[in-house]
Every structure is written in C-alpha cells, then in structure tokens.
Design a protein around this motif. Structure first.
Motif: not given
Length: 84
Positions: A14-16, A28-34, A36-41
């Motif tokens: 729902a959030a994405a 995984l850290a790099e994927a999650l950073d990306a 967060r950048e695409r879906h802030p909030g």
C-alpha cells in the motif's frame, strides 16, 4: 550489478503503491536505499518494521549491507501481519 525483483506485501504494498518493482543493487542495503529514494514518506516508515526474505531465505538480524543479492533474485518485503 545484479538485477531482480522486490515484492511488497500488505502495508508495504500500500505504501509503495505497487506490488513489485525491479532492483539493481549488489546488497539489500543498496536496494533499500534506492527504494527509500523512489518512495519517500510512508514506505520509509513501514520499512523500519519489516522483515525481509532474499530468494526465500530470511535475513533475520544480519546487517543489510552484508546480504548479497543475486542476478534474477527476489526480495520479499514483509511488514508485521495481524492475526493468525
């Protein structure tokens, strides 16, 4: 750099605003950073409570920077589920 698919479940979906999207990341850290950048909030807040499966294996307490991603792999983003 490996490419694969991130699957979002329940509140993460729902959030994405989508059930899945591609990743291009070595860890995984790099994927999650990306992500967060695409879906802030809201998704950033939801991710703090999520557990993750990489190609079906739980990440558990391992540091996300140590979890390697594979070409064609799958990251499952699992928020806490209510009920049974």
């Amino acid at each position: 750099m490996p490419a694969g698919t991130i699957h979002y479940w329940a509140a993460a979906k729902a959030a994405a605003g989508t059930a899945e999207e591609p990743y291009t990341a070595a860890t995984l850290a790099e994927a999650l950073d990306a992500v967060r950048e695409r879906h802030p909030g809201e998704l950033t807040r939801v991710l703090q409570r999520c557990s993750f499966l990489i190609d079906g294996d739980p990440v558990g307490t391992r540091g996300h920077e140590t979890v390697r991603l594979a070409e064609g792999g799958t990251v499952e983003v699992l928020p806490p589920f209510a009920g049974g």
